[in-house]
Motif scaffolding. Structure first.
Motif, mmCIF file in Angstrom:
data_model
loop_
_atom_site.group_PDB
_atom_site.id
_atom_site.type_symbol
_atom_site.label_atom_id
_atom_site.label_comp_id
_atom_site.label_asym_id
_atom_site.label_seq_id
_atom_site.Cartn_x
_atom_site.Cartn_y
_atom_site.Cartn_z
ATOM 1 N N LYS A 317 0.821 -1.213 0.000
ATOM 2 C CA LYS A 317 0.000 0.000 0.000
ATOM 3 C C LYS A 317 0.853 1.261 0.000
ATOM 4 O O LYS A 317 0.403 2.328 -0.410
ATOM 5 C CB LYS A 317 -0.918 0.012 1.228
ATOM 6 N N GLN A 321 5.230 2.361 -7.262
ATOM 7 C CA GLN A 321 6.046 1.789 -8.330
ATOM 8 C C GLN A 321 5.135 1.434 -9.505
ATOM 9 O O GLN A 321 4.236 0.604 -9.386
ATOM 10 C CB GLN A 321 6.742 0.529 -7.790
ATOM 11 N N GLY A 322 5.352 2.068 -10.631
ATOM 12 C CA GLY A 322 4.559 1.775 -11.829
ATOM 13 C C GLY A 322 3.143 2.338 -11.738
ATOM 14 O O GLY A 322 2.758 2.957 -10.738
ATOM 15 N N VAL A 325 -2.515 -0.744 -14.921
ATOM 16 C CA VAL A 325 -2.651 -0.969 -16.350
ATOM 17 C C VAL A 325 -3.991 -0.435 -16.881
ATOM 18 O O VAL A 325 -4.142 -0.181 -18.070
ATOM 19 C CB VAL A 325 -2.473 -2.475 -16.660
ATOM 20 N N THR A 326 -4.934 -0.205 -15.971
ATOM 21 C CA THR A 326 -6.233 0.307 -16.408
ATOM 22 C C THR A 326 -6.389 1.807 -16.177
ATOM 23 O O THR A 326 -7.486 2.341 -16.276
ATOM 24 C CB THR A 326 -7.378 -0.433 -15.678
ATOM 25 N N PRO A 334 4.038 10.194 -7.733
ATOM 26 C CA PRO A 334 4.880 9.901 -8.903
ATOM 27 C C PRO A 334 4.561 8.537 -9.515
ATOM 28 O O PRO A 334 4.958 8.257 -10.641
ATOM 29 C CB PRO A 334 6.299 9.912 -8.316
ATOM 30 N N ALA A 335 3.864 7.681 -8.779
ATOM 31 C CA ALA A 335 3.503 6.352 -9.277
ATOM 32 C C ALA A 335 2.360 5.827 -8.417
ATOM 33 O O ALA A 335 1.981 6.445 -7.413
ATOM 34 C CB ALA A 335 4.703 5.409 -9.206
ATOM 35 N N ILE A 339 -0.115 -2.217 -4.763
ATOM 36 C CA ILE A 339 -1.325 -3.038 -4.645
ATOM 37 C C ILE A 339 -2.279 -2.877 -5.838
ATOM 38 O O ILE A 339 -3.213 -3.659 -5.996
ATOM 39 C CB ILE A 339 -2.054 -2.778 -3.295
ATOM 40 N N VAL A 340 -2.025 -1.898 -6.703
ATOM 41 C CA VAL A 340 -2.882 -1.805 -7.900
ATOM 42 C C VAL A 340 -2.550 -2.911 -8.902
ATOM 43 O O VAL A 340 -3.359 -3.209 -9.776
ATOM 44 C CB VAL A 340 -2.754 -0.440 -8.636
ATOM 45 N N PRO A 342 -2.146 -6.422 -10.601
ATOM 46 C CA PRO A 342 -2.827 -7.713 -10.417
ATOM 47 C C PRO A 342 -1.938 -8.786 -9.796
ATOM 48 O O PRO A 342 -2.408 -9.532 -8.926
ATOM 49 C CB PRO A 342 -3.238 -8.102 -11.842
ATOM 50 N N ASP A 343 -0.676 -8.872 -10.202
ATOM 51 C CA ASP A 343 0.135 -9.965 -9.674
ATOM 52 C C ASP A 343 0.494 -9.760 -8.205
ATOM 53 O O ASP A 343 0.699 -10.730 -7.467
ATOM 54 C CB ASP A 343 1.402 -10.159 -10.517
ATOM 55 N N ARG A 345 -1.625 -8.333 -6.093
ATOM 56 C CA ARG A 345 -2.880 -8.742 -5.440
ATOM 57 C C ARG A 345 -2.995 -10.265 -5.406
ATOM 58 O O ARG A 345 -3.449 -10.844 -4.421
ATOM 59 C CB ARG A 345 -4.085 -8.196 -6.211
ATOM 60 N N ARG A 346 -2.626 -10.897 -6.499
ATOM 61 C CA ARG A 346 -2.649 -12.358 -6.555
ATOM 62 C C ARG A 346 -1.826 -12.915 -5.396
ATOM 63 O O ARG A 346 -2.272 -13.786 -4.652
ATOM 64 C CB ARG A 346 -2.054 -12.786 -7.907
ATOM 65 N N ASP B 171 10.416 0.355 -11.385
ATOM 66 C CA ASP B 171 9.972 1.560 -12.083
ATOM 67 C C ASP B 171 11.126 2.542 -12.230
ATOM 68 O O ASP B 171 11.222 3.534 -11.495
ATOM 69 C CB ASP B 171 8.826 2.193 -11.286
ATOM 70 N N MET B 586 -9.233 -9.094 -8.458
ATOM 71 C CA MET B 586 -9.421 -7.648 -8.476
ATOM 72 C C MET B 586 -10.631 -7.167 -7.669
ATOM 73 O O MET B 586 -10.756 -5.968 -7.426
ATOM 74 C CB MET B 586 -9.568 -7.147 -9.926
#
Lengths: 593, 593
Positions: A317, A321-322, A325-326, A334-335, A339-340, A342-343, A345-346, B171, B586
């Motif tokens: 959280k 970083q990054g 994707v949606t 800055p990023a 937790i956004v 998917p991997d 979260r997986r 990143d 998700m």
């Protein structure tokens, strides 16, 4: 530096909503109303968070030190141990006759999860003492109980279990430690024991070693093993600590983890020992407490996973970083937070759904132990004996895997000791090994427990699942699709595997044993699947009753759905491996490996 | 104390019988006749066994020490490094123009497996140098090459790669290190880099840092990153080492493993740097060597698993514990060796079948890299770019798991540092993290590589497998049942997963990315299944030709059968998880985790 917060709400959900402890017809359970339970768990949680967790890294970094034959524990351990003892936390489920609080084992288990998560190495001093307490309580004479138990309940004296020798681990029949009878009814114990957790330390006045040894002239192998009390300091008539016994620390092991616990080589040199129970029946005395001890180790597996998860979640959280994707989710930063992705979260959901399922499974097992002991319920005893290797083997394997996943969330920082994630993995690793390595658990499950009492207990488990699937038919379309159908498929895999063993076990034992490890995991997944289906119902029922904590309850259901969709399908692969039989495993000669 | 013996026979089987290197139309491969190859691998094996392996535990126990700003490596490292350099082992596949031996990359890879298995932390000093060499060789000016490469080929000067900063790992667009242009064409580099492997040490005369940094005024994010050469000591006109540059070691990290390698925080304080290639094209320069670097890390995963397996196997043959369930096998001893027990064999065969499959996969990948570079083969480059995240992610995940299994064979002794099994696991752990954490590899595979060049490369891979399955139809009943059918089923799972991503990727990227990790593993299993099916054919062909080494060849086939029967079925579970889509992953809000 990692932190720990006791998941009291999740524990209460299991105890209250799933197990409905206060409604059970188990002596002592009627006291476990919501308020009492919550008060105990909240208080324990404070000790775990504020006293034990801050010492976890200290224990890892400093380790124990052997100085002039005596083990020194890390800074702060003794003060914390005193605090735990004085708070009565070592006495929770002990017999009131010896100063215990007489609470059910299920309560001690919930508290044990917290303490073990906060500081596994530290909590072992108390855990080993509890094991030794149980053995003396079950098999000791009245005089032995009166002498040792009151001090062990308070952990003024701690205990150990001495089984392993350099040349014999699992195969205790090879044991060499000798016990020679003396005229006064005591024995002289001579031999070397290794891997003795909490074998010596500076936090208690005395250490009460329980030692397996052979009385000369007894039966060969495992049938000639007896159990002895060998105190570090002999106990005077008046109960005070007397002269030093012939037991000493030969060495302190340098281990991968649990550095805060002293793992000792113990040398017995004509040490005075006192027989517990009957000559040559030492293994029976050990076995009576084995279910509890092994459930306790299974608990360590998911407790480490829980604390590792808590920290991985906080990092996921916090660390930016990054970008999602949606679309950007944190436009002012800055990023986006990890937790956004998917991997990530997986991975977090693998951990979360395992931890919560494992907690339910373990507390359910603890409740069965209570039912076995407090109600003298043979069916409950049979069922928990069957499940014990699953709790121990499956939860420690998966718990370790989840610690590795939690560490992975930290990227490079996960590999740096300062961040603490490595310690969770290194500490959790031992739980797969001690108290019977997990391969031995699988052997116990398939080689002994399946057929025990004519297969009655495994049939009882199968019926329980089948009954549940029948009962819940038509509950709702979503429950059916998300929980009932996956559980049905998984339990079909389990029964097919059971059938394979039934058809092959007798005439081709290697075929059964080649699949034992997969069976233990298959069984574990079905158990967690069953727990999740039941928890989903408990959550749905509270939601249907208009409960105000909808977010928490919906999260439970979502987490359960994840387990059913993404973890439970492992049963098919386990079955496939089992059904491949002995040939792939046994056909290669040892010299051609 | 563990030991290591280079598996030259197994390596030769892959190079000679599977890859048939001498028959390939790749420049330089015609020199790789059996005798030459075997001589190289035998000699390298001696260095691995006698020079590097004995220092592995030393490196772990002593670690590196930062003293007065300079890193001191463990006892014996410098002498061993000199021996490796003088033996020409650092120059194997380097350009003869700069003193290299010009051997194909596939040979350097086979030797790299040996050195990495023997002493992973040690071999990284050379490995990082090779990476830096490759970047300068591909993108440096003639003058830069002439200045740096000859010394780097011999490892008189070693190299490092500086990407990560405290707040940016994956990143790299968040990078803050600055490079300010100077009048003389050089730059002043200022900033902090972390996790710099081999960042400083006492084994070479100079350290050539390759540093990513941003030139002020350039494009935002990753598009504004340039690559610089920043030597520890500036180089004089005559090529000798001159004055100290503005680069220093800020700290040495305390890590879970690879203690023998110095992982440094590097501080750049107006250090003089020289641009490599074009301004703002630093990432492109990095990417050209990324396939090689990542294949090299995948190799570390199975190399640690190989050495761990060798020691677990020796222990399983030596340690007497229990009796075979089908009757006593060692009547003269007090018990049978561990290897009689089905579950121990299951574990050893998991390890063995993985190691040998992984070796074939990696050397096959190395051959593709040679084909891409030496033949300018775009199809080979596309295929290896596709496979690189699979080699890196799958082999390091599974390699670590196998180290854990090997450690488990030792029971309690596996947890004691003295026995060395813990180090293999702790060292192997980093390979899952560095050079792009495995979750990032999975993202690269599904998010970039699948669709690269219109999906051409993944279609080429699918065709290769489909073609193989078609070609081998009717080969023999046993090959069909043991190899062809399992591979067919697994490749069907892989194609179904690919189809799922195709149908969902564009409109629901989270659905694809939720399954990325499983896809990487699914892909890896199919690759190892394909390798095993091919190795089985190679072994069968030699047997059919009357080869005298029947025991070795039959063991290959038996090991392959194990993989197909017991590992490959994982593809079904991976597919099931992938097809569960984005919803389980998700649907839970971040705040309800």
């Amino acid at each position: 530096m990692p932190s720990y917060n006791a998941p009291v709400k999740d524990q209460m959900f299991v105890l209250n909503d799933l197990l409905k402890v206060a409604e059970q017809d188990i002596p002592g359970y009627d006291d476990l109303d919501r308020e009492t339970l919550e008060a105990i768990l909240d208080e324990a949680g404070k000790v775990a968070r504020d006293v034990l967790a801050p010492l976890n890294a200290v224990g890892d970094q400093q380790g124990c030190v052997l100085e002039n034959g005596v083990v020194r524990t890390p800074d702060g351990f003794k003060a914390a141990f005193d605090q735990v003892r004085q708070g009565g936390w070592t006495a929770l489920d002990c017999d009131p006759e010896y100063g215990g609080q007489g609470l059910p084992y299920v309560v001690a288990t919930a508290v044990g999860e917290q303490f073990s998560a906060a500081n596994m190495a530290f909590n072992m001093y108390q855990g080993l003492t509890h094991g030794a307490y149980s053995a003396i309580h079950a098999h000791g004479s009245d005089a032995q109980k009166a002498t040792y138990l009151p001090k062990m309940v308070t952990c003024e004296w701690t205990g150990t279990m001495n089984l392993t020798e350099p040349h014999c681990g699992t195969d205790l029949g090879l044991m060499r430690t000798k016990a020679e009878p003396q005229d006064d009814g005591s024995y002289k114990i001579t031999g070397q024991k290794i891997f003795i957790s909490a074998g010596d330390h500076d936090m208690s006045e005395n250490v009460i070693h329980l030692v397996l040894a052979k009385i000369p002239g007894g039966p060969d192998g495992i049938k000639g093993v007896s159990l002895f009390i060998v105190p570090k300091f002999l106990v005077n008539e008046d109960g005070t600590v007397g002269e030093r016994n012939g037991v000493s620390v030969g060495n302190l092991e340098d281990k991968m983890g649990i550095h805060g616990n002293s793992t000792c080589v113990m040398n017995y040199d004509e040490a005075t020992g006192y027989l517990i129970g009957t000559e040559h029946k030492g293994m029976r005395a050990m076995f009576t407490m084995m279910n509890e001890a092994r459930v306790g180790v299974g608990l360590q597996g998911y407790a480490q996973s829980e604390v590792a998860y808590q920290n991985a979640l906080a990092y996921a959280k916090d660390r930016l970083q990054g970008r999602s994707v949606t679309g950007v989710e944190n436009p002012d930063g800055p990023a986006d937070p990890l937790i956004v992705h998917p991997d990530i979260r997986r991975s977090l959901l693998d951990q979360k759904s395992f931890n919560e399922g494992a907690r339910a499974f373990t507390l359910w097992g603890a409740q069965m132990i209570d039912r076995a002991h407090r109600n003298n319920d043979a069916a409950a005893l049979g069922l928990i004996s069957l499940m014990t290797p699953v709790v121990k083997g499956f939860l420690t394997d998966r718990g370790f895997d989840m610690c590795i996943q939690a560490q992975q969330v930290y990227g490079g920082h996960g590999y740096i000791e300062e961040w603490g994630m490595s310690q969770f993995a290194r500490d959790a690793r031992i739980a797969m090994i001690y108290e019977g390595a997990n391969g031995v658990q699988a052997l116990d499950l398939v080689g002994r427990k399946l057929a025990q009492d004519g297969g009655k207990h495994v049939m009882a488990f199968f019926s329980m699942v089948t009954e549940f699937i029948k009962e819940t038919k038509g509950r709702s379309e979503t429950f059916d699709a998300d929980f009932r159908e996956p559980l049905k498929a998984a339990s079909k895999d389990l029964q097919a595997a059971g059938m394979f063993f039934m058809n092959n076990g007798m005439k081709a034992p290697n075929a059964a044993l080649s699949g034992s490890y997969d069976f233990m995991h298959l069984f574990g997944h079905v158990c967690l699947g069953l727990m999740w289906a039941r928890m989903a119902i408990a959550a749905e029922d509270r939601l249907a009753a208009g409960d105000s904590d909808a977010a928490f309850l919906n999260a439970k259901i979502a987490t359960g759905r994840y387990y059913m969709a993404r973890q439970l399908p492992m049963t098919a692969t386990h079955l496939k491996r089992i059904e491949s039989g002995a040939d792939p495993v046994m056909s290669l000669d040892a010299e051609h490996f």
